[in-house]
Design a protein around this motif. Structure first.
Motif, PDB file in Angstrom:
ATOM      1  N   TRP A  75      -6.719 -33.715  -3.105  1.00  0.00           N
ATOM      2  CA  TRP A  75      -6.065 -32.606  -2.419  1.00  0.00           C
ATOM      3  C   TRP A  75      -4.864 -32.074  -3.196  1.00  0.00           C
ATOM      4  CZ3 TRP A  75      -6.809 -30.116   2.343  1.00  0.00           C
ATOM      5  CH2 TRP A  75      -7.949 -30.530   3.040  1.00  0.00           C
ATOM      6  N   SER A 120      -4.288 -30.379  -5.975  1.00  0.00           N
ATOM      7  CA  SER A 120      -4.294 -28.985  -6.439  1.00  0.00           C
ATOM      8  C   SER A 120      -4.033 -28.008  -5.296  1.00  0.00           C
ATOM      9  CB  SER A 120      -5.626 -28.642  -7.101  1.00  0.00           C
ATOM     10  OG  SER A 120      -5.790 -29.378  -8.282  1.00  0.00           O
ATOM     11  N   GLN A 121      -4.704 -28.208  -4.180  1.00  0.00           N
ATOM     12  CA  GLN A 121      -4.535 -27.296  -3.049  1.00  0.00           C
ATOM     13  C   GLN A 121      -3.116 -27.373  -2.482  1.00  0.00           C
ATOM     14  OE1 GLN A 121      -7.504 -27.476   0.052  1.00  0.00           O
ATOM     15  NE2 GLN A 121      -6.116 -26.539   1.528  1.00  0.00           N
ATOM     16  N   GLN A 125      -0.517 -25.758  -4.745  1.00  0.00           N
ATOM     17  CA  GLN A 125      -0.551 -24.294  -4.600  1.00  0.00           C
ATOM     18  C   GLN A 125       0.173 -23.846  -3.342  1.00  0.00           C
ATOM     19  OE1 GLN A 125      -4.698 -23.198  -4.693  1.00  0.00           O
ATOM     20  NE2 GLN A 125      -4.564 -22.625  -6.851  1.00  0.00           N
ATOM     21  N   GLU A 126       0.033 -24.608  -2.269  1.00  0.00           N
ATOM     22  CA  GLU A 126       0.590 -24.200  -0.985  1.00  0.00           C
ATOM     23  C   GLU A 126       2.092 -24.439  -0.859  1.00  0.00           C
ATOM     24  OE1 GLU A 126      -1.812 -25.867   2.125  1.00  0.00           O
ATOM     25  OE2 GLU A 126      -3.587 -24.804   1.463  1.00  0.00           O
TER      26      GLU A 126
END
Length: 168
Positions: free
Chosen positions: A87, A89-90, A93-94
């Motif tokens: 998780w 990478s996601q 980004q967030e």
């Protein structure tokens, strides 16, 4: 439920963190690392939001942020998030972390994630997309994370028992 109703809830809520966030990801040791850092930050009287329950995927981070919110605004200075390696990478980004700690990748999760090289490639791509690796620290026994970001690192350091044992 929150992420189904508002898919960008993590991004929106994390914007209220005055000092940004720290993301820690690894196969092993992320809970210990995050707990140690949380203890240091709390002793320095910094208010933090931390997914200390070990819920280290999107829903757990969204829940930690929501629990620390008052009227849609997070009541904390800094976010400290331990994140499942798949998780990372996601979540990066967030929350756009100020500090990103990538510790190790081991074959513990092959049943969930397939080949370890896929995770390492994902971390490499994430680092290229966000464009920063200031200091690269790695465990000498960790061959996969040991190569992630090394080419872009301005400094390189190694830690761990295996390193100390070799130096004797």
């Amino acid at each position: 439920v929150l992420l189904r109703l508002q898919h960008d809830a993590i991004t929106r809520l994390s914007r209220g963190l005055k000092r940004g966030s720290v993301v820690i990801s690894a196969t092993n040791g992320k809970t210990t690392t995050a707990s140690l850092l949380a203890s240091i930050l709390k002793r320095s009287r910094m208010s933090i939001v931390h997914n200390h329950a070990g819920a280290n995927m999107g829903s757990g981070i969204a829940t930690a942020l929501l629990d620390a919110s008052r009227k849609g605004v997070v009541d904390a200075e800094l976010g400290l998030f331990e994140v499942d390696e798949a998780w990372a990478s996601q979540i990066v980004q967030e929350v756009s972390p100020r500090v990103l700690v990538l510790a190790n990748l081991f074959r513990d999760q092959l049943d969930r994630y397939g080949e370890l090289e896929t995770l390492a490639d994902g971390w490499q791509k994430m680092l290229e997309e966000i464009g920063f690796v200031d200091i690269r620290v790695g465990e000498p026994v960790d061959t996969f994370a040991g190569t992630v970001g090394e080419a872009k690192a301005r400094a390189f350091a190694v830690y761990g028992y295996a390193f100390l044992a070799r130096r004797r």
